[in-house]
Scaffold this motif. Structure first.
Motif, PDB file in Angstrom:
ATOM      1  N   ALA A 176      -0.769   5.893  -7.200  1.00 33.85           N
ATOM      2  CA  ALA A 176       0.381   5.542  -6.385  1.00 33.85           C
ATOM      3  C   ALA A 176       1.534   5.421  -7.309  1.00 33.85           C
ATOM      4  O   ALA A 176       2.765   5.678  -6.877  1.00 33.85           O
ATOM      5  CB  ALA A 176       0.097   4.524  -5.661  1.00 33.85           C
TER       6      ALA A 176
ATOM      7  N   HIS B  55       2.260   3.009  -2.030  1.00 36.51           N
ATOM      8  CA  HIS B  55       1.093   2.078  -2.525  1.00 36.51           C
ATOM      9  C   HIS B  55      -0.301   2.808  -2.203  1.00 36.51           C
ATOM     10  O   HIS B  55      -1.142   2.211  -2.861  1.00 36.51           O
ATOM     11  CB  HIS B  55       1.083   0.873  -1.638  1.00 36.51           C
ATOM     12  CG  HIS B  55       2.357   0.386  -1.613  1.00 36.51           C
ATOM     13  ND1 HIS B  55       3.490   0.508  -0.886  1.00 36.51           N
ATOM     14  CD2 HIS B  55       2.875  -0.977  -2.403  1.00 36.51           C
ATOM     15  CE1 HIS B  55       4.489  -0.218  -0.944  1.00 36.51           C
ATOM     16  NE2 HIS B  55       4.073  -1.061  -1.919  1.00 36.51           N
ATOM     17  N   ASP B  56      -0.316   4.032  -1.731  1.00 31.50           N
ATOM     18  CA  ASP B  56      -1.540   4.370  -1.461  1.00 31.50           C
ATOM     19  C   ASP B  56      -1.623   5.965  -1.253  1.00 31.50           C
ATOM     20  O   ASP B  56      -0.363   6.414  -0.626  1.00 31.50           O
ATOM     21  CB  ASP B  56      -2.328   3.872  -0.051  1.00 31.50           C
ATOM     22  CG  ASP B  56      -3.731   4.386   0.222  1.00 31.50           C
ATOM     23  OD1 ASP B  56      -4.034   4.963  -0.712  1.00 31.50           O
ATOM     24  OD2 ASP B  56      -4.223   3.643   1.204  1.00 31.50           O
TER      25      ASP B  56
ATOM     26  N   GLY C 115      -3.053   7.658   0.767  1.00 30.48           N
ATOM     27  CA  GLY C 115      -3.176   7.906   2.384  1.00 30.48           C
ATOM     28  C   GLY C 115      -3.887   9.096   2.897  1.00 30.48           C
ATOM     29  O   GLY C 115      -3.339   9.977   3.174  1.00 30.48           O
TER      30      GLY C 115
ATOM     31  N   GLU D   8       4.927   4.905   5.032  1.00 30.12           N
ATOM     32  CA  GLU D   8       3.620   4.635   5.082  1.00 30.12           C
ATOM     33  C   GLU D   8       3.299   3.426   6.180  1.00 30.12           C
ATOM     34  O   GLU D   8       4.368   2.732   6.686  1.00 30.12           O
ATOM     35  CB  GLU D   8       3.299   3.539   3.984  1.00 30.12           C
ATOM     36  CG  GLU D   8       3.245   4.407   2.455  1.00 30.12           C
ATOM     37  CD  GLU D   8       2.576   3.532   1.335  1.00 30.12           C
ATOM     38  OE1 GLU D   8       2.055   3.859   0.642  1.00 30.12           O
ATOM     39  OE2 GLU D   8       3.087   2.184   1.229  1.00 30.12           O
TER      40      GLU D   8
ATOM     41  N   ARG E 227      -1.509   3.602   4.734  1.00 31.48           N
ATOM     42  CA  ARG E 227      -1.613   2.626   3.595  1.00 31.48           C
ATOM     43  C   ARG E 227      -2.881   1.558   4.247  1.00 31.48           C
ATOM     44  O   ARG E 227      -3.010   0.907   5.131  1.00 31.48           O
ATOM     45  CB  ARG E 227      -0.505   1.733   3.410  1.00 31.48           C
ATOM     46  CG  ARG E 227      -0.872   0.794   2.278  1.00 31.48           C
ATOM     47  CD  ARG E 227       0.270  -0.120   2.028  1.00 31.48           C
ATOM     48  NE  ARG E 227       0.228  -1.066   0.880  1.00 31.48           N
ATOM     49  CZ  ARG E 227       0.906  -2.110   0.398  1.00 31.48           C
ATOM     50  NH1 ARG E 227       2.174  -2.358   1.481  1.00 31.48           N
ATOM     51  NH2 ARG E 227       0.771  -2.654  -0.235  1.00 31.48           N
TER      52      ARG E 227
ATOM     53  N   ASP F 243       0.516   0.604   7.905  1.00 36.59           N
ATOM     54  CA  ASP F 243      -0.773  -0.079   7.496  1.00 36.59           C
ATOM     55  C   ASP F 243      -2.148   0.390   8.343  1.00 36.59           C
ATOM     56  O   ASP F 243      -2.227   0.473   9.599  1.00 36.59           O
ATOM     57  CB  ASP F 243      -0.726  -1.556   7.788  1.00 36.59           C
ATOM     58  CG  ASP F 243       0.002  -2.168   6.521  1.00 36.59           C
ATOM     59  OD1 ASP F 243       0.402  -1.421   5.301  1.00 36.59           O
ATOM     60  OD2 ASP F 243       0.284  -3.133   6.770  1.00 36.59           O
TER      61      ASP F 243
END
Length: 219
Positions: free
Chosen positions: A128, A140-141, A143, A182, A108, A184
């Motif tokens: 997303a 959220h992403d 990726g 996910e 992410r 970060d």
């Protein structure tokens, strides 16, 4: 045997490759898939210890899948070759897969100033959101930095060879009940201009590819 093979789809990234490859964690082998570069990217990659694969058919998916087919390690990761990601953080992305805690891990993006144009960020947020609705996984992403087990990825039988490849991977993985997680990762200004997010036209083309994949997989 190498524990992890890392696939770097590459089109004219000679300036970024030395930094990208030198940061790769121990135990990971770089597979740089040259997708028609004219700046000597393949030679730079080889000089820095990467295994180089030539994929003349243009397209992110074509390059990524060629790298997956060339991989031999039990875990395969994917990462952009443009310096926008810190390759050292691949260890964080791979760890849940290696520990058996997840089947597909997506990085992410936590964007640094100037790294992610507004139009590209908005497109990613929309896609997303669609993925979350379709798969039930809270994402959220999309990726672009990601990892999964090689044999499982090959079994997905991914067909897209353009910008829809990452999206198709997530959709088919979710359909098969994979545990998707996910973590970060930092997202930095890339070296040089992006072929996709650097222009509105490139982003629009990527959205069109991904929308097509959404429709096809939904059917």
């Amino acid at each position: 045997m190498t524990a992890v093979d890392v696939v770097f789809p590459c089109l004219d990234e000679a300036r970024a490759l030395p930094g990208v490859l030198s940061a790769l964690p121990d135990g990971m082998r770089a597979i740089v898939v040259d997708n028609g570069s004219r700046d000597g990217s393949a030679d730079v990659a080889a000089a820095h210890g990467a295994f180089v694969v030539d994929e003349p058919r243009r397209g992110f998916g074509a390059a990524a899948h060629a790298g997956l087919r060339a991989a031999r390690a039990p875990i395969v990761a994917f990462c952009d070759a443009d310096g926008s990601f810190d390759s050292a953080e691949l260890a964080r992305v791979v760890s849940p897969v290696a520990a058996g805690e997840a089947d597909l891990v997506l990085g992410r993006r936590r964007a640094e100033p100037g790294s992610w144009p507004v139009h590209a960020r908005a497109a990613n947020a929309y896609l997303a959101s669609r993925l979350t609705t379709l798969t039930g996984a809270r994402l959220h992403d999309l990726g672009p930095m990601r990892a999964a087990r090689r044999d499982a990825l090959l079994a997905l039988d991914l067909r897209d060879r353009r910008s829809g490849y990452p999206l198709e991977m997530v959709l088919l993985a979710a359909r098969q009940g994979w545990r998707i997680a996910e973590v970060d990762v930092r997202y930095r200004p890339r070296v040089g201009r992006s072929k996709v997010t650097g222009t509105v036209r490139g982003t629009a083309t990527a959205i069109a590819d991904m929308s097509r994949v959404l429709r096809e997989v939904a059917r």
